[in-house]
Motif scaffolding. Structure first.
Motif, short mmCIF file in Angstrom:
data_model
loop_
_atom_site.label_atom_id
_atom_site.label_comp_id
_atom_site.label_asym_id
_atom_site.label_seq_id
_atom_site.Cartn_x
_atom_site.Cartn_y
_atom_site.Cartn_z
N ILE A 1 0.83 -1.21 0.00
CA ILE A 1 0.00 0.00 0.00
C ILE A 1 0.86 1.26 0.00
N LEU A 2 1.82 1.35 0.91
CA LEU A 2 2.64 2.56 1.04
C LEU A 2 3.67 2.68 -0.08
N ASN A 3 3.86 1.64 -0.88
CA ASN A 3 4.90 1.71 -1.92
C ASN A 3 4.65 2.84 -2.91
N VAL B 1 -0.85 -7.79 -9.13
CA VAL B 1 -1.88 -7.13 -8.34
C VAL B 1 -2.10 -8.02 -7.12
N VAL B 2 -1.66 -7.54 -5.97
CA VAL B 2 -1.66 -8.34 -4.75
C VAL B 2 -2.81 -7.88 -3.86
N GLN B 3 -3.85 -8.71 -3.81
CA GLN B 3 -5.04 -8.42 -3.02
C GLN B 3 -4.95 -9.24 -1.74
N ASN B 4 -4.51 -8.61 -0.67
CA ASN B 4 -4.24 -9.32 0.58
C ASN B 4 -5.00 -8.71 1.74
N CYS B 5 -5.13 -9.51 2.80
CA CYS B 5 -5.57 -8.98 4.08
C CYS B 5 -4.31 -8.63 4.87
N PRO C 1 -2.31 -2.05 9.92
CA PRO C 1 -1.18 -2.45 9.07
C PRO C 1 -0.17 -1.34 8.83
N TYR C 2 -0.61 -0.08 8.91
CA TYR C 2 0.29 1.06 8.77
C TYR C 2 -0.39 2.27 9.39
N PRO C 3 0.36 3.31 9.74
CA PRO C 3 -0.23 4.48 10.41
C PRO C 3 -1.39 5.07 9.63
N GLY C 4 -2.48 5.33 10.33
CA GLY C 4 -3.65 5.92 9.71
C GLY C 4 -4.64 4.93 9.17
N VAL D 1 -3.76 -4.09 -3.09
CA VAL D 1 -5.18 -3.83 -2.90
C VAL D 1 -5.60 -4.44 -1.57
N HIS D 2 -6.33 -3.67 -0.76
CA HIS D 2 -6.95 -4.26 0.43
C HIS D 2 -7.94 -5.32 -0.01
#
Length: 607
Positions: A137-139, A262-266, A271-274, A332-333
């Motif tokens: 996500i943050l990448n 496309v990595v759709q993971n939980c 998982p990260y700030p915010g 992707v969440h």
């Protein structure tokens, strides 16, 4: 849902030829305002914004200042010594001294510039700036000059980073939108059409501008070096890392292999700030037998998913491929997953000009030199370069680190049927027929493309771009790929050998499915809510294929479902061959929901 008429097309979808249209200046200006507003909002909402002294821009500024001072010092120093040599020692070396000063200064600049790996040295400009494959996500949030990259991309100067940022912004907005919709309480609980309407609005804002500016032309120049782009959609897949390792380990030319994952993971809680995250859950796992003797299933809490990208990129043997920019990743969440058709749309946008386009699933094994074998196989087809290789690969049960030890004879996709499942709504499903016997001199044609594996020259993406308006559809993409490809003049072939194998996943494995995530997102556990969405969106496919009993434009208007036809003319059939010709060729009777035996396919008569 009331949909603006401007979003809907009244043009015929059977055979449509469209000329490219550019975004007008006002639209681009409004889009840029939106991007800046969104970027500012994201920056204000970030709890861990680093100080300016640690930013890349600040570091670059300091480096440039140091370079300038070094250049000035060396020029003055060498000029002074030149004067000393001339007036004291009687040597006339002023010009040589000045030339030497500039050469030394150039060396300082060269040494100060960020070094590229050997493989990235000759990379085209649109590869930069490189999108880091980690962290999830943050990448994309670490990419500098994001606003400018997006604006450049929407102005006809694309980069892979710019495209990735457009997709990431779409997903960020959908993340916010879905959370708001899911928070509604009775009696205003979110309904199917609310979710679809929100999706369409976001797609029109973020995805449509990208589609319009590059319609009917390749986004990037196509390289002529036999490079291969692998489109890889992964949903909470524990074999993603092995699949990547197998692809590179078994390739003859791993330096020519590029991944669009496309990595759709939980990602779990916090998982990260915010981001508060979600509690991960398993799929429906078999935990015993019920009173009637049937399997008893249960969904349980689970830890965050394994990240196959991290497994691959932190492996000492494979890290270089990530550093070289050969692994492009969009995260992707899992609760924003829109099904395989949309994930493959995202992945197709990560293509960077490679010669070939290959679409596969994230749980594969690869045979030795698979890349060269498939490249040679497609070149041996009679219709090359307008040909597609496709098949249902054989299955495997024993995991082997992504390595397939033995090749096998290929199968032909020669049969179909109209599904009897209520969830699949009579959609056409494809299957295998009679395979190769061995000794065939050339691959033979088939009428169908499997979404889980096809291999084709990358210009396929110009004629048959992936449809960004197919969310929540698990069925229907294969018949659409087949019909659209063939009517655009592409012939489909079965490879004579299998050089990949696929893990087929029955429900008893208890693996998570995207429809479970959709249900949990909107407070409707189970597949029911996702099925409601699919039953609506599959009408887009049925309209194009020609299901007159339900899905003509008039009947969709009467039922309030015309919104599923937004921009459909751009993702319809070609004008090289017609829909009716395809249905006759493939022995499909849509009116009576019958598929007949395709003798020419089973006998391998068509080269």
């Amino acid at each position: 849902m009331n949909t603006p008429a401007s979003l809907l097309s009244s043009r015929s979808e059977s055979n449509v030829s469209n000329s490219p249209s550019a975004l007008d200046r006002d639209a681009r200006r409004e889009r840029l305002k939106y991007i800046r507003k969104r970027s500012a909002s994201r920056q204000n909402n970030t709890d861990n914004t680093p100080p300016i002294t640690s930013s890349k821009a600040f570091v670059v500024l300091v480096v440039l200042l140091a370079i300038a001072l070094s250049i000035q010092f060396m020029i003055v120093f060498n000029w002074h010594h030149g004067r000393h040599d001339t007036h004291v020692l009687g040597k006339s070396s002023g010009r040589e001294a000045l030339k030497d000063a500039f050469q030394k200064a150039a060396a300082v600049v060269q040494n100060a510039l960020p070094s590229k790996s050997k493989s990235m040295g000759d990379a085209p400009p649109h590869f930069f700036p490189q999108v880091p494959p980690l962290p999830p996500i943050l990448n994309t949030r670490s990419i500098p000059n994001s606003e400018q990259l997006i604006d450049d991309t929407l102005s006809g100067n694309p980069t892979i980073a710019g495209i990735t940022l457009i997709l990431a912004n779409f997903l960020d907005e959908m993340h916010t939108s879905n959370s708001k919709l899911a928070s509604r309480e009775k009696p205003h609980r979110v309904q199917r059409d609310d979710v679809h309407e929100a999706f369409v609005s976001l797609a029109q804002t973020h995805l449509k501008p990208l589609e319009e500016i590059y319609r009917d032309k390749p986004i990037f120049p196509v390289r002529d070096d036999d490079s291969i782009f692998i489109s890889l959609a992964s949903f909470r897949d524990y074999l993603l890392g092995d699949t990547l390792k197998g692809a590179f380990n078994q390739a003859k030319h791993p330096d020519k292999l590029f991944i669009g994952a496309v990595v759709q993971n939980c990602y779990g809680l916090n998982p990260y700030p915010g981001e508060k995250g979600v509690q991960c859950r398993t799929g429906a796992q078999v935990v015993g037998k019920g009173p009637n003797g049937r399997d008893k299933t249960q969904v349980s809490d689970a830890p965050p998913d394994r990240n196959g990208i991290e497994e691959f990129c932190t492996s000492p043997l494979h890290a270089k491929y990530c550093e070289n920019g050969q692994v492009r990743v969009l995260y992707v969440h899992e609760n924003e997953s829109l099904g395989p058709a949309m994930a493959r749309y995202y992945a197709s946008k990560l293509w960077g000009g490679e010669t070939y386009f290959m679409q596969v699933d994230a749980h594969l094994q690869f045979y030795k030199n698979w890349d060269e074998l498939y490249t040679n196989e497609i070149k041996s087809t009679k219709s090359y370069p307008k040909s597609v290789l496709s098949s249902y690969p054989p299955g495997f049960n024993e995991e082997n680190g992504g390595v397939l030890n033995n090749e096998s004879s290929g199968a032909r996709l020669c049969t179909c049927e109209f599904s009897s499942s209520d969830v699949e709504s009579d959609i056409i499903r494809i299957n295998t027929g009679i395979g190769y016997h061995g000794g065939e001199e050339h691959p033979t044609q088939i009428p169908f493309i499997a979404a889980g594996f096809f291999f084709t020259p990358a210009l396929f993406l110009v004629d048959v771009p992936f449809d960004p308006y197919m969310p929540w559809c698990f069925m229907g993409e294969e018949i659409m790929l087949s019909m659209r490809s063939w009517t655009h003049g592409w012939d489909i072939y079965a490879p004579r050998k299998n050089w990949i194998a696929h893990q087929y996943r029955p429900g008893r494995m208890g693996l998570p499915k995207f429809w479970g995530s959709v249900g949990r997102m909107f407070g409707r556990p189970g597949p029911g809510f996702s099925n409601e969405l699919q039953l609506k969106l599959i009408k887009r496919v049925k309209h194009l294929v020609g299901y007159k009993e339900c899905c003509t434009r008039e009947k969709l208007q009467q039922g309030g479902d015309e919104s599923v036809l937004i921009d459909v003319e751009h993702y319809a059939f070609g004008d090289v061959r017609s829909r009716e010709e395809y249905l006759e060729w493939a022995k499909i009777d849509v009116e009576n929901h019958r598929c007949y035996r395709i003798d020419w396919c089973n006998k391998g008569e068509l080269l």
